[in-house]
Design a protein around this motif. Structure first.
Motif, PDB file in Angstrom:
ATOM      1  N   ASP A  22       0.842  -1.174   0.000  1.00  0.00           N
ATOM      2  CA  ASP A  22       0.000   0.000   0.000  1.00  0.00           C
ATOM      3  C   ASP A  22       0.881   1.229   0.000  1.00  0.00           C
ATOM      4  OD1 ASP A  22      -2.336  -1.248  -0.132  1.00  0.00           O
ATOM      5  OD2 ASP A  22      -2.811  -1.147   1.975  1.00  0.00           O
ATOM      6  N   LEU A  44       1.685  15.545   3.977  1.00  0.00           N
ATOM      7  CA  LEU A  44       2.855  14.748   4.295  1.00  0.00           C
ATOM      8  C   LEU A  44       4.123  15.600   4.246  1.00  0.00           C
ATOM      9  CD1 LEU A  44       3.543  11.903   5.034  1.00  0.00           C
ATOM     10  CD2 LEU A  44       3.759  11.331   2.626  1.00  0.00           C
ATOM     11  N   PHE A  79       7.584   7.167  -2.613  1.00  0.00           N
ATOM     12  CA  PHE A  79       8.197   7.697  -1.390  1.00  0.00           C
ATOM     13  C   PHE A  79       9.039   8.917  -1.793  1.00  0.00           C
ATOM     14  CE2 PHE A  79       8.655   3.317   0.963  1.00  0.00           C
ATOM     15  CZ  PHE A  79       7.291   3.120   0.820  1.00  0.00           C
ATOM     16  N   ARG A  80       8.722  10.064  -1.204  1.00  0.00           N
ATOM     17  CA  ARG A  80       9.480  11.271  -1.569  1.00  0.00           C
ATOM     18  C   ARG A  80      10.671  11.486  -0.656  1.00  0.00           C
ATOM     19  NH1 ARG A  80       4.936  13.438  -4.537  1.00  0.00           N
ATOM     20  NH2 ARG A  80       4.668  11.552  -5.744  1.00  0.00           N
ATOM     21  N   GLN A 106       7.361   4.333  15.919  1.00  0.00           N
ATOM     22  CA  GLN A 106       5.901   4.256  16.019  1.00  0.00           C
ATOM     23  C   GLN A 106       5.288   3.458  14.863  1.00  0.00           C
ATOM     24  OE1 GLN A 106       7.797   6.958  16.120  1.00  0.00           O
ATOM     25  NE2 GLN A 106       7.185   8.319  17.768  1.00  0.00           N
ATOM     26  N   GLY A 108       3.355   2.379  11.652  1.00  0.00           N
ATOM     27  CA  GLY A 108       3.093   3.047  10.374  1.00  0.00           C
ATOM     28  C   GLY A 108       4.111   4.089   9.960  1.00  0.00           C
ATOM     29  N   THR A 109       5.328   3.996  10.481  1.00  0.00           N
ATOM     30  CA  THR A 109       6.329   5.016  10.142  1.00  0.00           C
ATOM     31  C   THR A 109       7.401   4.483   9.180  1.00  0.00           C
ATOM     32  OG1 THR A 109       7.529   4.498  12.193  1.00  0.00           O
ATOM     33  CG2 THR A 109       6.027   6.393  12.251  1.00  0.00           C
ATOM     34  N   LYS A 111       9.030   1.198   9.020  1.00  0.00           N
ATOM     35  CA  LYS A 111      10.120   0.314   9.460  1.00  0.00           C
ATOM     36  C   LYS A 111      10.435  -0.745   8.398  1.00  0.00           C
ATOM     37  CE  LYS A 111       7.966  -0.484  13.469  1.00  0.00           C
ATOM     38  NZ  LYS A 111       6.964   0.603  13.518  1.00  0.00           N
ATOM     39  N   THR A 112       9.379  -1.219   7.725  1.00  0.00           N
ATOM     40  CA  THR A 112       9.596  -2.274   6.719  1.00  0.00           C
ATOM     41  C   THR A 112      10.587  -1.820   5.657  1.00  0.00           C
ATOM     42  OG1 THR A 112       7.243  -2.695   7.021  1.00  0.00           O
ATOM     43  CG2 THR A 112       8.344  -3.939   5.283  1.00  0.00           C
ATOM     44  N   GLN A 144       3.084  -9.666   3.277  1.00  0.00           N
ATOM     45  CA  GLN A 144       3.131  -8.220   3.045  1.00  0.00           C
ATOM     46  C   GLN A 144       4.584  -7.726   2.931  1.00  0.00           C
ATOM     47  OE1 GLN A 144       0.537  -5.593   5.533  1.00  0.00           O
ATOM     48  NE2 GLN A 144       2.474  -4.650   6.119  1.00  0.00           N
ATOM     49  N   GLU A 208       8.461  -7.175  14.256  1.00  0.00           N
ATOM     50  CA  GLU A 208       7.655  -7.382  15.473  1.00  0.00           C
ATOM     51  C   GLU A 208       8.474  -8.199  16.471  1.00  0.00           C
ATOM     52  OE1 GLU A 208       5.114  -5.628  15.484  1.00  0.00           O
ATOM     53  OE2 GLU A 208       4.755  -5.347  13.343  1.00  0.00           O
ATOM     54  N   ALA A 240       7.467  -1.620  16.948  1.00  0.00           N
ATOM     55  CA  ALA A 240       6.994  -0.350  17.512  1.00  0.00           C
ATOM     56  C   ALA A 240       7.109  -0.390  19.032  1.00  0.00           C
ATOM     57  CB  ALA A 240       5.553  -0.089  17.091  1.00  0.00           C
ATOM     58  N   ASP A 363      -0.668  -3.487   6.950  1.00  0.00           N
ATOM     59  CA  ASP A 363      -0.668  -2.127   6.424  1.00  0.00           C
ATOM     60  C   ASP A 363      -1.675  -2.025   5.283  1.00  0.00           C
ATOM     61  OD1 ASP A 363       0.549   0.537   6.009  1.00  0.00           O
ATOM     62  OD2 ASP A 363       1.259  -0.337   4.130  1.00  0.00           O
ATOM     63  N   ARG A 398      -1.856   5.368   9.137  1.00  0.00           N
ATOM     64  CA  ARG A 398      -0.556   4.945   8.607  1.00  0.00           C
ATOM     65  C   ARG A 398       0.149   6.096   7.907  1.00  0.00           C
ATOM     66  NH1 ARG A 398       0.846   0.527  10.772  1.00  0.00           N
ATOM     67  NH2 ARG A 398       1.990  -0.287   8.974  1.00  0.00           N
TER      68      ARG A 398
HETATM   69  N1  ATP Z   1       9.405   7.324   3.051  1.00  0.00           N
HETATM   70  C1  ATP Z   1       8.132   7.040   2.843  1.00  0.00           C
HETATM   71  N2  ATP Z   1       7.326   7.899   2.177  1.00  0.00           N
HETATM   72  C2  ATP Z   1       6.010   7.620   1.987  1.00  0.00           C
HETATM   73  N3  ATP Z   1       5.391   6.508   2.438  1.00  0.00           N
HETATM   74  C3  ATP Z   1       6.144   5.618   3.111  1.00  0.00           C
HETATM   75  C4  ATP Z   1       7.554   5.834   3.334  1.00  0.00           C
HETATM   76  N4  ATP Z   1       8.024   4.782   4.032  1.00  0.00           N
HETATM   77  C5  ATP Z   1       6.991   3.944   4.217  1.00  0.00           C
HETATM   78  N5  ATP Z   1       5.863   4.432   3.670  1.00  0.00           N
HETATM   79  C6  ATP Z   1       4.507   3.820   3.699  1.00  0.00           C
HETATM   80  O1  ATP Z   1       4.066   3.899   5.031  1.00  0.00           O
HETATM   81  C7  ATP Z   1       3.211   2.814   5.346  1.00  0.00           C
HETATM   82  C8  ATP Z   1       3.620   2.199   6.677  1.00  0.00           C
HETATM   83  O2  ATP Z   1       4.890   1.577   6.572  1.00  0.00           O
HETATM   84  P1  ATP Z   1       5.244   0.231   7.356  1.00  0.00           P
HETATM   85  O3  ATP Z   1       4.188  -0.782   7.126  1.00  0.00           O
HETATM   86  O4  ATP Z   1       6.628  -0.109   7.046  1.00  0.00           O
HETATM   87  O5  ATP Z   1       5.124   0.746   8.864  1.00  0.00           O
HETATM   88  P2  ATP Z   1       5.745   0.109  10.174  1.00  0.00           P
HETATM   89  O6  ATP Z   1       6.575   1.156  10.821  1.00  0.00           O
HETATM   90  O7  ATP Z   1       6.371  -1.198   9.881  1.00  0.00           O
HETATM   91  O8  ATP Z   1       4.414  -0.079  11.024  1.00  0.00           O
HETATM   92  P3  ATP Z   1       3.999  -1.226  12.107  1.00  0.00           P
HETATM   93  O9  ATP Z   1       4.673  -0.867  13.382  1.00  0.00           O
HETATM   94  O10 ATP Z   1       2.521  -1.075  12.183  1.00  0.00           O
HETATM   95  O11 ATP Z   1       4.441  -2.533  11.556  1.00  0.00           O
HETATM   96  C9  ATP Z   1       3.324   1.857   4.180  1.00  0.00           C
HETATM   97  O12 ATP Z   1       2.137   1.956   3.405  1.00  0.00           O
HETATM   98  C10 ATP Z   1       4.516   2.340   3.392  1.00  0.00           C
HETATM   99  O13 ATP Z   1       4.375   2.088   2.012  1.00  0.00           O
END
Ligand code: ATP
Length: 467
Positions: A22, A44, A79-80, A106, A108-109, A111-112, A144, A208, A240, A363, A398
């Motif tokens: 996503d 953003l 991603f910008r 946190q 949705g920030t 990490k993936t 995912q 996780e 997180a 996500d 997210r």
């Molecule tokens: N630099 C970026 N710019 C824009 N969108 C981004 C960027 N990095 C990640 N995203 C988007 O942000 C969303 C959340 O990313 P991700 O699933 O990695 O979060 P997470 O930190 O792993 O969250 P959680 O702790 O819930 O697992 C994803 O949809 C991803 O595509």
């Protein structure tokens, strides 16, 4: 070949078309990004310019010394700029010699992407054998993550990625790919059966990680997996949450790691509006849930319940009354789970009833509402479980989006549990006045709409502080 050796089949690699991503990737979900892209981007950009925001970064992706292929992949995902965790973690992850890492940021920030970019930067494409292994606690999360890695690495010619999750139809496949993403049990078994070749693996990621190390069964499997890998691997732990009880274990699992952590007061996401409803009796919970149904389907929602049984019962009742809902719990078989999550991701199903199996990592950007039908508790059912609460509500809001997290309390015990959670994170939860439904509807609708219109979180707060 001895008779005890499995008959192996050639590997079936994962393709970009199958990728589940996503947040601006091509494979979008129920809420078409095109509709909101411009406004979301404006918001953003403001967030990413604010040093106090977890999405802030002083640097560009170009400055993080990534290959041209990866920069292209990142661009393709829209991603910008990096988020804070991406900007901080990546240079440390890419150090030579490779260093272990324990990193927290946190929900949705991004990490993936942080650990995926490290994995992809370290792959030697000329050797088609497992070089990096990422483990996740659920098959949905593993699929995912695989999607993100495949999508991000799509311009690395020859890159092969594969899932190592339970799949009875492919029990004897050899894992001939550069990157594997799987669940600990399957990976352990396939390493033992030598279907996964271990000696080329350079990186082990636990997503996780606190959950993976803490949970009985999963923790042992992760430790076993690690003992089957080369001693020199880079071990990377992301989550997180890292509650104090698992920190020591994490330090042993990833010794001498670079550590990026946050205080638990810093963990709540501003864009997630945390509300609760005080319901008179347990029996009224269902009726209250139904009142929200119309709001839940405006984008997508997840309803979290404590047990598989409640998930099944709720589904049955709602379906019998003509509501369209999907349900996913550990009671379902793998292919059925895949079908349900794919339906939800595509927007075909707008309401998903589930247990803690999907509390972490999932996500789906169109999720604007999370309902805690049952307050999350520890296994004893009594003690509140703040970490799970945080992960559950983190399925919305997210990467700078806004969302509503609504928790049902119906007696003294559930009220005290929620209170304990609020205290733990030092956060304010806003009560909803159920006597005025029109008002409730309007307020939630405003929040949901503003997530699409890219309203600032300050405006959001003003919108609900009138409650
Ligand atoms: N630099 C970026 N710019 C824009 N969108 C981004 C960027 N990095 C990640 N995203 C988007 O942000 C969303 C959340 O990313 P991700 O699933 O990695 O979060 P997470 O930190 O792993 O969250 P959680 O702790 O819930 O697992 C994803 O949809 C991803 O595509």
């Amino acid at each position: 070949m001895s008779t005890s050796e499995p008959v192996t089949e050639p590997a079936e690699e994962f393709t970009v078309a199958q990728a589940q991503v996503d947040g601006g990737g091509e494979v979008a979900n129920g809420s078409p990004l095109a509709e909101t892209e411009y406004k979301v981007e404006v918001k953003l950009a403001d967030m990413q310019a604010d040093p106090n925001n977890p999405l802030y970064s002083a640097k560009s992706f170009e400055e993080l010394k990534l290959s041209d292929e990866l920069l292209k992949g990142i661009q393709h995902m829209n991603f910008r700029k990096p988020s804070k965790i991406q900007e901080k973690a990546l240079p440390l992850l890419l150090l030579d010699p490779p260093t272990n890492m324990i990193a927290q940021s946190q929900s949705g920030t991004g990490k993936t992407a942080a650990f995926s970019l490290n994995i992809l930067s370290r792959i030697d494409i000329s050797r088609v054998e497992p070089q990096a292994l990422a483990l996740a606690p659920s098959r949905e999360l593993a699929r995912q993550i695989l999607g993100v890695i495949t999508h991000m690495g799509q311009f690395m010619e020859g890159l092969k990625t594969m899932a190592a999750i339970p799949d009875p139809s492919r029990r004897n496949q050899r894992f001939e790919a550069h990157v594997l993403v799987g669940t600990p049990g399957t990976v352990q078994e396939q390493l033992r059966r030598k279907l996964i070749k271990a000696d080329g693996i350079k990186i082990l990621v636990l997503d996780e990680a606190d959950n993976m190390l803490d949970q009985q069964g999963l923790g042992e499997q992760c430790t076993r997996v690690k003992t089957l890998l080369p001693k020199s691997i880079q071990t990377v732990l992301f989550s997180a949450t890292f509650p104090p009880a698992v920190i020591n274990y994490a330090n042993r699992f990833a010794p001498n790691a670079n550590v990026l952590t946050l205080a638990h007061e810093e963990l709540t996401i501003e864009g997630i509006k945390q509300l609760y409803i005080d319901i008179d009796k347990d029996n009224d919970k269902y009726a209250t849930l139904l009142k929200f149904y119309g709001l839940m389907t405006q984008a997508s929602s997840i309803i979290f319940v404590r047990t598989r049984r409640t998930a099944e019962e709720l589904e049955k009742r709602m379906v019998a009354e003509g509501h369209k809902v999907a349900q996913l719990s550990g009671a379902l078989e793998g292919p059925e789970r895949d079908r349900v999550i794919d339906q939800f991701r595509s927007g075909e199903a707008k309401v998903l009833i589930t247990t803690n199996v999907l509390a972490r990592g999932i996500d789906v950007e169109s999720v604007t509402m999370v309902i805690n039908y049952d307050v999350p508790t520890m296994a004893d059912g009594r003690e509140a479980d703040p970490e799970t609460y945080l992960h559950r509500i983190g399925r919305t809001g997210r990467f700078g989006r806004v969302g509503v997290a609504l928790t049902f309390v119906h007696d003294r015990q559930s009220w005290e549990q929620l209170h304990a959670i609020a205290n733990y994170f030092k956060t304010d939860l806003h009560p909803i006045d159920t006597s005025d439904w029109d008002n409730v509807e309007e307020m939630i609708q405003n929040i949901i709409k503003s997530s699409r219109a890219g309203k600032s979180t300050k405006e959001m707060t003003e919108m609900i502080t009138g409650l």
